[in-house]
Design a protein around this motif. Structure first.
Motif, mmCIF file in Angstrom:
data_model
loop_
_atom_site.group_PDB
_atom_site.id
_atom_site.type_symbol
_atom_site.label_atom_id
_atom_site.label_comp_id
_atom_site.label_asym_id
_atom_site.label_seq_id
_atom_site.Cartn_x
_atom_site.Cartn_y
_atom_site.Cartn_z
ATOM 1 N N SER A 1 5.625 11.469 1.744
ATOM 2 C CA SER A 1 4.163 11.474 1.815
ATOM 3 C C SER A 1 3.547 10.508 0.800
ATOM 4 C CB SER A 1 3.633 12.886 1.544
ATOM 5 O OG SER A 1 3.852 13.232 0.184
ATOM 6 N N LYS A 2 2.283 10.159 1.040
ATOM 7 C CA LYS A 2 1.529 9.337 0.082
ATOM 8 C C LYS A 2 1.431 10.060 -1.254
ATOM 9 C CE LYS A 2 -2.310 8.877 2.124
ATOM 10 N NZ LYS A 2 -3.683 8.530 2.506
ATOM 11 N N GLN A 3 1.274 11.363 -1.189
ATOM 12 C CA GLN A 3 1.166 12.155 -2.410
ATOM 13 C C GLN A 3 2.449 12.045 -3.239
ATOM 14 O OE1 GLN A 3 0.436 13.266 0.656
ATOM 15 N NE2 GLN A 3 -1.762 13.652 0.569
ATOM 16 N N ALA B 1 5.069 4.956 1.959
ATOM 17 C CA ALA B 1 5.367 6.337 2.357
ATOM 18 C C ALA B 1 6.006 6.365 3.741
ATOM 19 C CB ALA B 1 4.087 7.171 2.335
ATOM 20 N N ARG B 2 5.453 5.591 4.648
ATOM 21 C CA ARG B 2 5.994 5.532 6.006
ATOM 22 C C ARG B 2 7.426 4.991 5.986
ATOM 23 N NH1 ARG B 2 2.539 2.020 8.318
ATOM 24 N NH2 ARG B 2 0.917 3.567 8.076
ATOM 25 N N HIS C 1 2.581 8.762 -4.991
ATOM 26 C CA HIS C 1 1.685 8.851 -6.149
ATOM 27 C C HIS C 1 2.380 9.586 -7.307
ATOM 28 C CE1 HIS C 1 -2.215 8.940 -8.146
ATOM 29 N NE2 HIS C 1 -1.982 10.199 -8.422
ATOM 30 N N ARG D 1 0.822 -1.208 0.000
ATOM 31 C CA ARG D 1 0.000 0.000 0.000
ATOM 32 C C ARG D 1 0.857 1.260 0.000
ATOM 33 N NH1 ARG D 1 -5.312 -0.875 0.919
ATOM 34 N NH2 ARG D 1 -5.531 1.211 1.730
ATOM 35 N N LEU D 2 0.296 2.309 -0.607
ATOM 36 C CA LEU D 2 0.974 3.609 -0.640
ATOM 37 C C LEU D 2 1.364 4.079 0.752
ATOM 38 C CD1 LEU D 2 -1.217 5.635 -3.158
ATOM 39 C CD2 LEU D 2 1.124 4.929 -3.495
ATOM 40 N N THR D 3 0.437 3.922 1.692
ATOM 41 C CA THR D 3 0.674 4.391 3.053
ATOM 42 C C THR D 3 1.880 3.717 3.685
ATOM 43 O OG1 THR D 3 -1.705 4.714 3.278
ATOM 44 C CG2 THR D 3 -0.423 4.757 5.291
#
Length: 92
Positions: A39-41, A33-34, A44, A28-30
């Motif tokens: 960031s998730k953005q 990112a972590r 993306h 997952r993106l989240t």
């Protein structure tokens, strides 16, 4: 302090490709990112920047595969939501 206008793509290219590969495995993106501290953005943005690669490149092909995977997931979620909605109507 002066800002550098030199792109960082050379330094971040392996990371960005790795991020795309891991998204294709279903991460997952989240979570990514972590792990990468961004960031998730930004994740993306990284992924969607691969659309500008030459169509014969591995990264562009992986990006297309990612889009197909996301479209399939979206259709599956929609079908599941529709089924749940129909079940609720039966019991009303």
């Amino acid at each position: 302090m002066t800002l550098s206008l030199t792109p960082l793509s050379g330094a971040t290219e392996p990371r960005n490709t790795h991020i795309l590969d891991r998204l294709l495995t279903g991460q997952r993106l989240t979570a990514l990112a972590r792990e990468y501290g961004i960031s998730k953005q930004r994740i993306h943005q990284i992924v969607h920047n691969f659309q500008h690669r030459p169509p014969e490149s591995r990264e562009y092909q992986a990006y297309q595969q990612y889009l197909t995977m996301k479209t399939t997931q979206k259709a599956q979620r929609k079908a599941h939501q529709t089924a749940l909605h129909e079940q609720r109507e039966i019991f009303v």
